[in-house]
Design an enzyme around this catalytic site. Structure first.
Site, PDB file in Angstrom:
ATOM      1  N   ARG A 291       0.857  -1.127  -0.119  1.00  8.59           N
ATOM      2  CA  ARG A 291      -0.117   0.047  -0.087  1.00  8.59           C
ATOM      3  C   ARG A 291       0.985   1.143  -0.095  1.00  8.59           C
ATOM      4  O   ARG A 291       2.072   1.102   0.134  1.00  8.59           O
ATOM      5  CB  ARG A 291      -0.967   0.123   1.357  1.00  8.59           C
ATOM      6  CG  ARG A 291      -0.083  -0.258   2.389  1.00  8.59           C
ATOM      7  CD  ARG A 291      -0.844   0.092   3.877  1.00  8.59           C
ATOM      8  NE  ARG A 291      -0.303  -0.176   4.958  1.00  8.59           N
ATOM      9  CZ  ARG A 291       0.715   0.264   5.614  1.00  8.59           C
ATOM     10  NH1 ARG A 291       1.041   1.646   5.038  1.00  8.59           N
ATOM     11  NH2 ARG A 291       1.325  -0.097   6.731  1.00  8.59           N
ATOM     12  N   VAL A 294       2.610   5.975   5.274  1.00 11.10           N
ATOM     13  CA  VAL A 294       2.158   7.322   5.722  1.00 11.10           C
ATOM     14  C   VAL A 294       3.545   8.222   5.393  1.00 11.10           C
ATOM     15  O   VAL A 294       3.275   9.439   4.803  1.00 11.10           O
ATOM     16  CB  VAL A 294       1.801   7.164   7.091  1.00 11.10           C
ATOM     17  CG1 VAL A 294       2.013   8.468   7.840  1.00 11.10           C
ATOM     18  CG2 VAL A 294       1.054   6.361   7.735  1.00 11.10           C
TER      19      VAL A 294
END
Length: 452
Positions: A291, A294
């Site tokens: 993914r 952050v």
């Protein structure tokens, strides 16, 4: 290219993705819980759909609700951001079954790479150096055997998920059973999967990760490393690139091994390969994050590549314009600002933000969904902003980060701003000689950690 995309997330990452979509001329559809009907990401989107009550289980983690929102608004694709459903193969398959393009890796790749125990087997086959540990998922008996073979201390880790959930450091055989039970129950509660594996605890260690982009045509682009060793309870607080711990030779060794691993996995879209560096500086693979991370802005500032935009382009079938090693320059640092009270053992501090003034000036970027009057709900992650800076070299970047944090104003709730300033000003950080044990070692020397 897509004309309308659902953003299946909230907070600063939803705002970040919406901005990228708008820059690409794509309509953005937001989702929100009843606790966030007035949130910034809802106001910024072209359309917004309420997907449930405040509990994440009943809203942002509800696959039927998210898919329903995409279908009713005629979206063509879904961007999951990070967290929530971003690494859930069942969600990827649900998107595919409903003719929605998932902006991320395919489900089969995610299952191979996202299952941390299975990923280690794949990495071993690709010739990637590994931390010694159990041969895949293990029960308590298997953990006892593995620990006896490799020696203590060891680390128990959840096979699914991340963010420090389901992890325990174990120093002796006597501690193993209690730690195993605690980690298993925590992993089950967090991810719906209590399976664990074991690996040697590397102490002291540096946590360094490699960012990668892969297209659907065999193109692989490695984008350098991020140093993520400033952590508390396995949650990152400060990230920087390049890492002060890497030589050029070690960097190339890590990037080359990641490229081999991506080709073996058939990896597509953005991903991050995480490594530990032991006292000798040798890297060992620990996990893949399938993914967006952050801390992706750190890489964006050193490479000039918009990772979110590339994610969308790849999902739409485009080729990477560049493969191999991404050129990079300068030094970037990211500081996470959390709604927490460091002096109270990082207790969450939801509430009303009465004043928010982000820092400005050259080389400063702030990713946030907070504005004056924003209410930080107690139901979700405590991160409220990221301050990211870039300058020509590391000392200049540190000075710029300190200046930016001094300008940042957040009133109404406690935050980790002062702790971040303490860290950046410390001799250990400025000298680059720190490890994942930094916060524990510096606890009595950082003023913001002392009770008032």
């Amino acid at each position: 290219m897509f004309s309308r995309v659902l953003v299946a997330n909230r907070g600063e990452i939803a705002v970040r993705v919406i901005r990228a979509l708008h820059e690409m001329g794509i309509e953005a559809v937001a989702v929100y819980s009843t606790a966030e009907r007035d949130a910034l990401h809802v106001r910024m989107a072209d359309r917004a759909v309420c997907i449930g009550p405040p509990s994440a289980t009943d809203s942002y983690l509800s696959i039927p609700n998210v898919i329903g929102a995409a279908e009713t608004t005629s979206c063509e694709a879904v961007h999951p951001g990070f967290g929530f459903l971003s690494e859930n193969p069942a969600f990827v398959r649900a998107c595919e079954e409903n003719d929605l393009v998932f902006i991320g890796p395919p489900a089969d790749v995610m299952e191979k790479a996202g299952d941390k125990a299975r990923a280690k087997a794949e990495m071993r086959a690709a010739g990637v150096p590994l931390v010694p540990g159990s041969d895949g998922v293990a029960d308590l008996a298997g953990m006892r055997a593995a620990a006896a073979e490799i020696g203590f201390p060891v680390l128990l880790k959840a096979s699914a998920g991340g963010g420090g959930k389901g992890m325990r450091v174990v120093s002796s055989h006597d501690e193993l059973e209690a730690a195993y039970d605690a980690a298993r129950h925590e992993a089950e509660a967090a991810f719906g999967d209590g399976s664990l594996y074991l690996e040697r605890a590397v102490v002291p260690a540096r946590h360094v990760e490699i960012q990668v982009l892969c297209d659907g045509h065999g193109g692989v682009l490695t984008m350098g490393e991020r140093e993520c060793s400033i952590q508390r309870r396995h949650q990152k607080l400060v990230e920087e690139s390049p890492s002060p711990a890497l030589t050029a030779e070690t960097r190339e060794e890590m990037e080359a091994s990641v490229e081999r691993a991506c080709r073996r996995l058939g990896y597509v879209n953005a991903g991050t390969f995480e490594f530990l560096l032991g006292p000798s500086g040798e890297p060992s693979f620990i996990e893949v994050n399938c993914r967006l991370q952050v801390e992706h802005p750190v890489t964006e500032l050193t490479t000039g590549i918009d990772i979110v935009r590339e994610q969308v382009r790849i999902a739409a079938g485009a080729r990477l314009p560049l493969t191999g090693r991404a050129p990079r320059s300068g030094h970037a640092i990211e500081i996470r600002i959390n709604a927490e009270d460091p002096a109270r053992d990082f207790a969450p501090a939801p509430g009303l933000v009465t004043r928010f003034r982000p820092p400005l000036g050259p080389g400063v970027r702030v990713d946030t969904a907070v504005v004056d009057g924003a209410r930080i709900p107690p139901y979700y992650d405590s991160m409220i902003a990221k301050v990211i800076v870039r300058d020509d070299d590391r000392p200049a970047a540190i000075a710029r980060a300190i200046r930016a944090l001094e300008e940042l104003e957040v009133e109404g709730i406690p935050t980790t701003r002062e702790l971040a300033l303490d860290i950046l000003r410390s001799r250990e950080f400025q000298g680059g000689a720190y490890s994942t044990s930094y916060l524990a070692e510096m606890h009595d020397r950082l003023p913001s950690l002392r009770p008032a």
